[in-house]
Motif scaffolding. Structure first.
Motif, PDB file in Angstrom:
ATOM      1  N   LEU A 129       6.716  -2.825   6.122  1.00  0.00           N
ATOM      2  CA  LEU A 129       6.287  -2.954   4.990  1.00  0.00           C
ATOM      3  C   LEU A 129       4.787  -3.190   6.519  1.00  0.00           C
ATOM      4  CD1 LEU A 129       3.815  -2.899   2.795  1.00  0.00           C
ATOM      5  CD2 LEU A 129       4.683  -5.417   2.001  1.00  0.00           C
ATOM      6  N   ILE A 130       4.018  -2.728   6.223  1.00  0.00           N
ATOM      7  CA  ILE A 130       2.680  -3.856   7.961  1.00  0.00           C
ATOM      8  C   ILE A 130       0.925  -3.788   7.021  1.00  0.00           C
ATOM      9  CG2 ILE A 130       3.830  -2.585   9.687  1.00  0.00           C
ATOM     10  CD1 ILE A 130       1.915  -0.128  10.042  1.00  0.00           C
ATOM     11  N   GLN A 131       0.833  -3.085   6.439  1.00  0.00           N
ATOM     12  CA  GLN A 131      -0.537  -3.557   5.558  1.00  0.00           C
ATOM     13  C   GLN A 131      -0.694  -2.981   4.207  1.00  0.00           C
ATOM     14  OE1 GLN A 131      -4.003  -2.049   7.377  1.00  0.00           O
ATOM     15  NE2 GLN A 131      -5.232  -2.085   5.685  1.00  0.00           N
ATOM     16  N   VAL A 132      -1.221  -5.128   3.023  1.00  0.00           N
ATOM     17  CA  VAL A 132      -1.084  -4.275   2.154  1.00  0.00           C
ATOM     18  C   VAL A 132      -2.751  -4.008   1.649  1.00  0.00           C
ATOM     19  CG1 VAL A 132      -1.199  -5.737  -0.013  1.00  0.00           C
ATOM     20  CG2 VAL A 132       1.334  -5.681   1.308  1.00  0.00           C
ATOM     21  N   SER A 133      -3.338  -3.656   0.572  1.00  0.00           N
ATOM     22  CA  SER A 133      -4.787  -3.970   0.575  1.00  0.00           C
ATOM     23  C   SER A 133      -5.254  -4.547   0.012  1.00  0.00           C
ATOM     24  CB  SER A 133      -5.185  -2.405  -0.152  1.00  0.00           C
ATOM     25  OG  SER A 133      -5.166  -1.882   0.577  1.00  0.00           O
ATOM     26  N   PRO A 134      -5.810  -6.005   0.243  1.00  0.00           N
ATOM     27  CA  PRO A 134      -6.694  -6.990  -0.376  1.00  0.00           C
ATOM     28  C   PRO A 134      -7.458  -6.386  -1.786  1.00  0.00           C
ATOM     29  CG  PRO A 134      -8.296  -6.312   1.017  1.00  0.00           C
ATOM     30  CD  PRO A 134      -6.865  -5.138   1.175  1.00  0.00           C
ATOM     31  N   LEU A 135      -7.104  -7.243  -2.986  1.00  0.00           N
ATOM     32  CA  LEU A 135      -7.067  -7.376  -4.054  1.00  0.00           C
ATOM     33  C   LEU A 135      -8.446  -8.222  -4.896  1.00  0.00           C
ATOM     34  CD1 LEU A 135      -3.938  -8.830  -5.798  1.00  0.00           C
ATOM     35  CD2 LEU A 135      -4.833  -6.623  -5.813  1.00  0.00           C
ATOM     36  N   GLU A 138      -3.345   0.027  -1.961  1.00  0.00           N
ATOM     37  CA  GLU A 138      -2.460   1.242  -0.994  1.00  0.00           C
ATOM     38  C   GLU A 138      -1.804  -0.088   0.233  1.00  0.00           C
ATOM     39  OE1 GLU A 138      -4.345   3.678   3.019  1.00  0.00           O
ATOM     40  OE2 GLU A 138      -4.614   1.629   3.051  1.00  0.00           O
ATOM     41  N   PHE A 139      -0.456   0.738   0.510  1.00  0.00           N
ATOM     42  CA  PHE A 139       0.926  -0.074   1.126  1.00  0.00           C
ATOM     43  C   PHE A 139       0.903   0.528   2.359  1.00  0.00           C
ATOM     44  CE2 PHE A 139       0.724  -1.959  -2.779  1.00  0.00           C
ATOM     45  CZ  PHE A 139       0.996  -3.187  -2.650  1.00  0.00           C
ATOM     46  N   LEU A 140       0.849   0.376   3.418  1.00  0.00           N
ATOM     47  CA  LEU A 140       1.140   1.052   5.185  1.00  0.00           C
ATOM     48  C   LEU A 140       2.464   0.058   5.683  1.00  0.00           C
ATOM     49  CD1 LEU A 140      -1.942   0.903   6.963  1.00  0.00           C
ATOM     50  CD2 LEU A 140      -1.057   2.967   5.357  1.00  0.00           C
ATOM     51  N   PHE A 141       3.427   0.656   5.339  1.00  0.00           N
ATOM     52  CA  PHE A 141       4.572   1.265   6.341  1.00  0.00           C
ATOM     53  C   PHE A 141       4.835   1.714   7.338  1.00  0.00           C
ATOM     54  CE2 PHE A 141       5.064   1.045   1.524  1.00  0.00           C
ATOM     55  CZ  PHE A 141       5.750   0.075   0.909  1.00  0.00           C
ATOM     56  N   GLU A 142       6.228   1.215   8.554  1.00  0.00           N
ATOM     57  CA  GLU A 142       6.351   2.325   9.358  1.00  0.00           C
ATOM     58  C   GLU A 142       7.332   2.066   9.542  1.00  0.00           C
ATOM     59  OE1 GLU A 142       5.031   0.961  13.573  1.00  0.00           O
ATOM     60  OE2 GLU A 142       5.888  -1.448  13.111  1.00  0.00           O
TER      61      GLU A 142
END
Length: 90
Positions: A56-62, A79-83
């Motif tokens: 997990l590299i990024q989570v959208s701010p609430l 949105e959650f970004l994974f690599e």
């Protein structure tokens, strides 16, 4: 070494909530599909992606919606970004 990037859009801010949309970009060239080429997302939740080795590299701010826009569906909010880093034969 090549990177794969997976964007999962979840039903809410919890990582174990269901996937409602997704996109995959494959830097290895192994797959050329994008979201919509298959009916089902690659994982039912973000937690399943973690368990399969995605980082997990990024989570959208609430961020709260402005008054009167609480039910605006113009974008997918969670949105959650994974690599994954994949070793290739090249």
């Amino acid at each position: 070494m090549r990177q794969k990037v997976l964007a999962l859009y979840l039903a809410n801010s919890a990582l174990d909530s269901v996937v409602v949309g997704w996109s995959l970009w494959d830097g290895t060239g192994e797959t050329r599909r994008m979201a919509g080429d298959e009916d089902a997302p690659p994982y039912p939740t973000g937690l399943h992606a973690l368990r399969d080795g995605w980082r997990l590299i990024q989570v959208s701010p609430l961020l709260p919606h402005a008054k009167g826009e609480e039910f605006d569906l113009a974008y997918l909010k969670y949105e959650f970004l994974f690599e994954q880093i994949v070793e290739t034969g090249a």
